[in-house]
Design an enzyme around this catalytic site. Structure first.
Site, PDB file in Angstrom:
ATOM      1  N   GLU A  93      -7.047   4.270   7.741  1.00  0.00           N
ATOM      2  CA  GLU A  93      -6.821   5.703   7.489  1.00  0.00           C
ATOM      3  C   GLU A  93      -8.057   6.322   6.839  1.00  0.00           C
ATOM      4  O   GLU A  93      -8.384   7.487   7.088  1.00  0.00           O
ATOM      5  CB  GLU A  93      -5.553   5.888   6.636  1.00  0.00           C
ATOM      6  CG  GLU A  93      -4.311   5.654   7.483  1.00  0.00           C
ATOM      7  CD  GLU A  93      -3.070   5.250   6.723  1.00  0.00           C
ATOM      8  OE1 GLU A  93      -3.048   5.352   5.486  1.00  0.00           O
ATOM      9  OE2 GLU A  93      -2.112   4.807   7.386  1.00  0.00           O
ATOM     10  N   SER A 152       2.979  -2.469  10.299  1.00  0.00           N
ATOM     11  CA  SER A 152       4.429  -2.440  10.570  1.00  0.00           C
ATOM     12  C   SER A 152       5.122  -3.760  10.229  1.00  0.00           C
ATOM     13  O   SER A 152       6.010  -4.210  10.958  1.00  0.00           O
ATOM     14  CB  SER A 152       4.695  -2.026  12.024  1.00  0.00           C
ATOM     15  OG  SER A 152       4.195  -0.721  12.254  1.00  0.00           O
ATOM     16  N   ASN A 157       0.861  -1.184   0.000  1.00  0.00           N
ATOM     17  CA  ASN A 157       0.000   0.000   0.000  1.00  0.00           C
ATOM     18  C   ASN A 157       0.896   1.232   0.000  1.00  0.00           C
ATOM     19  O   ASN A 157       1.520   1.541   1.009  1.00  0.00           O
ATOM     20  CB  ASN A 157      -0.903  -0.018   1.241  1.00  0.00           C
ATOM     21  CG  ASN A 157      -1.783   1.212   1.336  1.00  0.00           C
ATOM     22  OD1 ASN A 157      -1.894   1.983   0.378  1.00  0.00           O
ATOM     23  ND2 ASN A 157      -2.422   1.406   2.479  1.00  0.00           N
ATOM     24  N   TRP A 158       0.939   1.897  -1.145  1.00  0.00           N
ATOM     25  CA  TRP A 158       1.812   3.068  -1.263  1.00  0.00           C
ATOM     26  C   TRP A 158       1.206   4.325  -0.634  1.00  0.00           C
ATOM     27  O   TRP A 158       1.877   5.343  -0.523  1.00  0.00           O
ATOM     28  CB  TRP A 158       2.117   3.337  -2.753  1.00  0.00           C
ATOM     29  CG  TRP A 158       3.204   2.472  -3.300  1.00  0.00           C
ATOM     30  CD1 TRP A 158       3.748   1.360  -2.711  1.00  0.00           C
ATOM     31  CD2 TRP A 158       3.895   2.644  -4.543  1.00  0.00           C
ATOM     32  NE1 TRP A 158       4.730   0.828  -3.523  1.00  0.00           N
ATOM     33  CE2 TRP A 158       4.837   1.597  -4.652  1.00  0.00           C
ATOM     34  CE3 TRP A 158       3.804   3.571  -5.587  1.00  0.00           C
ATOM     35  CZ2 TRP A 158       5.689   1.459  -5.754  1.00  0.00           C
ATOM     36  CZ3 TRP A 158       4.647   3.439  -6.687  1.00  0.00           C
ATOM     37  CH2 TRP A 158       5.580   2.400  -6.764  1.00  0.00           C
ATOM     38  N   LYS A 159      -0.050   4.265  -0.261  1.00  0.00           N
ATOM     39  CA  LYS A 159      -0.723   5.425   0.326  1.00  0.00           C
ATOM     40  C   LYS A 159      -0.512   6.655  -0.576  1.00  0.00           C
ATOM     41  O   LYS A 159      -0.533   6.531  -1.795  1.00  0.00           O
ATOM     42  CB  LYS A 159      -0.234   5.664   1.756  1.00  0.00           C
ATOM     43  CG  LYS A 159      -0.251   4.384   2.599  1.00  0.00           C
ATOM     44  CD  LYS A 159      -0.036   4.635   4.056  1.00  0.00           C
ATOM     45  CE  LYS A 159       0.076   3.287   4.774  1.00  0.00           C
ATOM     46  NZ  LYS A 159      -0.026   3.384   6.212  1.00  0.00           N
ATOM     47  N   GLU A 204      -5.748  -5.383  10.290  1.00  0.00           N
ATOM     48  CA  GLU A 204      -4.773  -4.312  10.513  1.00  0.00           C
ATOM     49  C   GLU A 204      -5.132  -3.562  11.791  1.00  0.00           C
ATOM     50  O   GLU A 204      -5.938  -2.619  11.752  1.00  0.00           O
ATOM     51  CB  GLU A 204      -4.792  -3.341   9.332  1.00  0.00           C
ATOM     52  CG  GLU A 204      -4.414  -3.983   8.013  1.00  0.00           C
ATOM     53  CD  GLU A 204      -3.773  -2.968   7.087  1.00  0.00           C
ATOM     54  OE1 GLU A 204      -2.620  -3.182   6.722  1.00  0.00           O
ATOM     55  OE2 GLU A 204      -4.405  -1.953   6.783  1.00  0.00           O
ATOM     56  N   GLY A 241       1.853   1.930  10.617  1.00  0.00           N
ATOM     57  CA  GLY A 241       2.788   3.044  10.477  1.00  0.00           C
ATOM     58  C   GLY A 241       3.465   3.440  11.775  1.00  0.00           C
ATOM     59  O   GLY A 241       4.074   4.509  11.856  1.00  0.00           O
ATOM     60  N   GLY A 256       2.612  -1.457   4.306  1.00  0.00           N
ATOM     61  CA  GLY A 256       2.631  -0.046   3.936  1.00  0.00           C
ATOM     62  C   GLY A 256       4.049   0.427   3.664  1.00  0.00           C
ATOM     63  O   GLY A 256       4.584   0.280   2.557  1.00  0.00           O
ATOM     64  N   GLY A 257       4.693   0.972   4.688  1.00  0.00           N
ATOM     65  CA  GLY A 257       6.005   1.596   4.521  1.00  0.00           C
ATOM     66  C   GLY A 257       7.022   0.717   3.806  1.00  0.00           C
ATOM     67  O   GLY A 257       7.753   1.190   2.922  1.00  0.00           O
ATOM     68  N   HIS A 276      -9.737   0.725   4.727  1.00  0.00           N
ATOM     69  CA  HIS A 276      -8.451   0.957   5.403  1.00  0.00           C
ATOM     70  C   HIS A 276      -8.681   1.893   6.592  1.00  0.00           C
ATOM     71  O   HIS A 276      -9.464   2.841   6.503  1.00  0.00           O
ATOM     72  CB  HIS A 276      -7.439   1.561   4.422  1.00  0.00           C
ATOM     73  CG  HIS A 276      -6.043   1.550   4.963  1.00  0.00           C
ATOM     74  ND1 HIS A 276      -5.610   2.481   5.876  1.00  0.00           N
ATOM     75  CD2 HIS A 276      -5.003   0.711   4.749  1.00  0.00           C
ATOM     76  CE1 HIS A 276      -4.345   2.222   6.189  1.00  0.00           C
ATOM     77  NE2 HIS A 276      -3.952   1.148   5.523  1.00  0.00           N
TER      78      HIS A 276
END
Ligand code: PEP
Length: 256
Positions: A101, A216, A13-15, A171, A177, A237-238, A99
């Site tokens: 977010e 994470s 997930n590049w957000k 999640e 994150g 994600g990251g 998600h």
């Protein structure tokens, strides 16, 4: 439990990261680092504006392109929205839905999530449904009930015939994150709970839905997190922003 036949899925997930041109560099580097042997299904959720480019550059790689959300609306006077149909036409094969977010920062309700799932399916997209509890809920021990309620609401009208187009990503909000992943035991326990919810709702077909852990995930912790018998993959994600670290997580998923 039938872990033999379930599909392994690793999502990235590049957000709100990346611009045109980044997909090509990422694809080239990923191709160099892809592990040998059978791979999990690989899904990369890019920003809308990168979907067409990503679909083009990943054409010769075993990577499916996802969007990170789709509108609750199908079409019409909804300025700034992107519909499931538009995402699919641009080359997306999957969408994330729900998600945290989106839920926390943009006010997505459970009802919105259910509408997005419905629109995605009617546009032939596959759905990676994200669920997970906030920290205060876990502190009170309410995580199982929280996640069960999210699943029930999002999948209330879900047609069992479409189950092969669904994956669920657990999640926990506090792990996204933050560098604080769930313990492998907690990830496994929740994946088993999600599987039980899916089986209760859909019978044995529910057992075949891939259940992923996200929060994470790194090359260092992926092996332990993916070892749980009910954890079929990861949403990353990251660590999906760099091809080398994403490939290292793919290697952890591919390891016997
Ligand atoms: C995510 O965005 O879904 C996620 C899990 O992020 P991170 O891996 O950075 O925690």
């Amino acid at each position: 439990m039938n872990t033999e036949k379930r599909r392994a899925v690793i999502g990235g997930n590049w957000k709100l990261n990346g611009t045109t041109g980044d997909c090509l560099a990422f694809a080239r580097e990923l191709a160099e680092h892809l592990p040998e042997g059978p791979l999990p299904e690989i899904v990369l959720a890019v920003p809308y504006l990168l979907v067409a480019e990503a679909a083009e550059v990943f054409r010769d790689l075993p990577v499916s392109v996802a969007v990170q959300n789709v509108s609750v609306y199908e079409a019409g006077a909804y300025t700034g929205e992107v519909s499931a149909r538009q995402a699919a036409a641009a080359g997306a094969q999957w969408t994330l839905v729900g998600h945290s977010e989106r839920r926390q920062l943009f006010g997505d309700t459970d009802a919105d999530v259910a509408r997005r799932v419905k629109n995605a399916l009617s546009s032939a997209l596959r759905v990676m449904l994200c669920v997970g509890e906030p920290e205060a809920v876990r502190a009170d021990g309410g995580q199982d009930a929280w996640v069960a309620a999210q699943l029930e609401s999002a999948l209330a009208d879900f047609d069992p015939e479409e189950l092969d187009r669904l994956a669920v990503a657990y999640e926990p909000v506090w792990a996204i994150g933050t560098g604080r992943n769930a313990s492998p035991a907690d990830a496994q326990a929740m994946a088993a709970h999600i599987r039980a919810c899916l089986t209760r709702r859909f019978g044995s077909a529910g057992d075949q839905v891939p259940v992923l852990y996200g929060g994470s995930v790194t090359p260092e912790n992926a092996g332990a997190l993916l070892a749980g018998p009910d954890v079929d993959g990861a949403l990353v994600g990251g660590a999906s922003l760099k091809a080398a670290s994403f490939a290292a997580i793919l290697a952890a998923a591919a390891a016997p």
